[in-house]
Write a protein that holds these residues in place. Sequence first.
Motif, PDB file in Angstrom:
ATOM      1  N   ASN A 221      19.739  52.050  44.831  1.00  0.00           N
ATOM      2  CA  ASN A 221      19.916  51.479  43.496  1.00  0.00           C
ATOM      3  C   ASN A 221      21.031  52.198  42.747  1.00  0.00           C
ATOM      4  OD1 ASN A 221      19.069  50.138  40.850  1.00  0.00           O
ATOM      5  ND2 ASN A 221      18.780  52.307  40.364  1.00  0.00           N
ATOM      6  N   TRP A 222      21.025  53.536  42.800  1.00  0.00           N
ATOM      7  CA  TRP A 222      22.011  54.346  42.070  1.00  0.00           C
ATOM      8  C   TRP A 222      23.438  53.961  42.511  1.00  0.00           C
ATOM      9  CZ3 TRP A 222      25.964  57.873  42.522  1.00  0.00           C
ATOM     10  CH2 TRP A 222      26.195  58.715  41.447  1.00  0.00           C
ATOM     11  N   PHE A 223      23.620  53.813  43.828  1.00  0.00           N
ATOM     12  CA  PHE A 223      24.957  53.478  44.323  1.00  0.00           C
ATOM     13  C   PHE A 223      25.321  52.016  44.016  1.00  0.00           C
ATOM     14  CE2 PHE A 223      24.410  57.341  46.968  1.00  0.00           C
ATOM     15  CZ  PHE A 223      25.585  57.991  46.611  1.00  0.00           C
ATOM     16  N   THR A 224      24.319  51.141  43.959  1.00  0.00           N
ATOM     17  CA  THR A 224      24.627  49.757  43.574  1.00  0.00           C
ATOM     18  C   THR A 224      25.075  49.703  42.110  1.00  0.00           C
ATOM     19  OG1 THR A 224      23.039  48.861  45.150  1.00  0.00           O
ATOM     20  CG2 THR A 224      23.701  47.402  43.381  1.00  0.00           C
ATOM     21  N   VAL A 225      24.407  50.486  41.267  1.00  0.00           N
ATOM     22  CA  VAL A 225      24.833  50.567  39.862  1.00  0.00           C
ATOM     23  C   VAL A 225      26.251  51.134  39.789  1.00  0.00           C
ATOM     24  CG1 VAL A 225      24.391  51.709  37.641  1.00  0.00           C
ATOM     25  CG2 VAL A 225      22.483  50.734  38.928  1.00  0.00           C
ATOM     26  N   GLN A 226      26.509  52.152  40.619  1.00  0.00           N
ATOM     27  CA  GLN A 226      27.853  52.748  40.635  1.00  0.00           C
ATOM     28  C   GLN A 226      28.888  51.708  41.077  1.00  0.00           C
ATOM     29  OE1 GLN A 226      28.361  55.801  39.517  1.00  0.00           O
ATOM     30  NE2 GLN A 226      30.560  55.794  39.883  1.00  0.00           N
ATOM     31  N   TYR A 227      28.536  50.915  42.070  1.00  0.00           N
ATOM     32  CA  TYR A 227      29.417  49.820  42.517  1.00  0.00           C
ATOM     33  C   TYR A 227      29.740  48.875  41.348  1.00  0.00           C
ATOM     34  CZ  TYR A 227      30.039  44.974  44.033  1.00  0.00           C
ATOM     35  OH  TYR A 227      30.457  43.670  44.141  1.00  0.00           O
TER      36      TYR A 227
END
Length: 173
Positions: free
Chosen positions: A41-47
């Motif tokens: 989730n954290w990396f999807t938000v970062q994306y």
Amino acid sequence: MISKKMSDALNTHMNLELYSAHLYLSMSSSANTMGLKGAANWFTVQYREEMTHFFKFYTYLVDQGENIALLASKAVPNKYKSLLDMLEQTLKHEQLITKCINELSEQAVQEKDHATQIFLQWFVTEQIEEENNDRDLIAKLKLVGDNGHGILMIDGEMGQRVFTPAPGTPVMI
Ligand code: FEO
């Protein structure tokens, strides 16, 4: 109006923001394969945040009457040893972005391009936050080491991250 040199430099950086988005989407997928749904989730938000950064450059160049160029994007890595490995690579990448933003700001100052200086100010501040977030997570992960319970606690924390679009960008990304 901005100079051709400034426009080209901003266009190059715009493409680097798109590369950043691809990099973090790949990390999200890798985190998912490790069973780390919170980190995914954290990396999807970062994306999604990187897509808004890309869009900020796009909009600025279009508003300046420029014809933007979407360049071929190089493949991003998709093999990581651990969550710590991903975050260390994230910090390294963000330090590169900070350096690029600083160089763009320096060029805008040299050209006495006040509009571009103001435009870039948001990114100068944003990079402090980005690097700081990465350093915090790296420090926590180093504290817990190989302790699975500790990693899952951090994963749970990363699962709480919510997407907030950068000012002036569409929410739909
Ligand atoms: Fe767009 Fe992570 O800097």
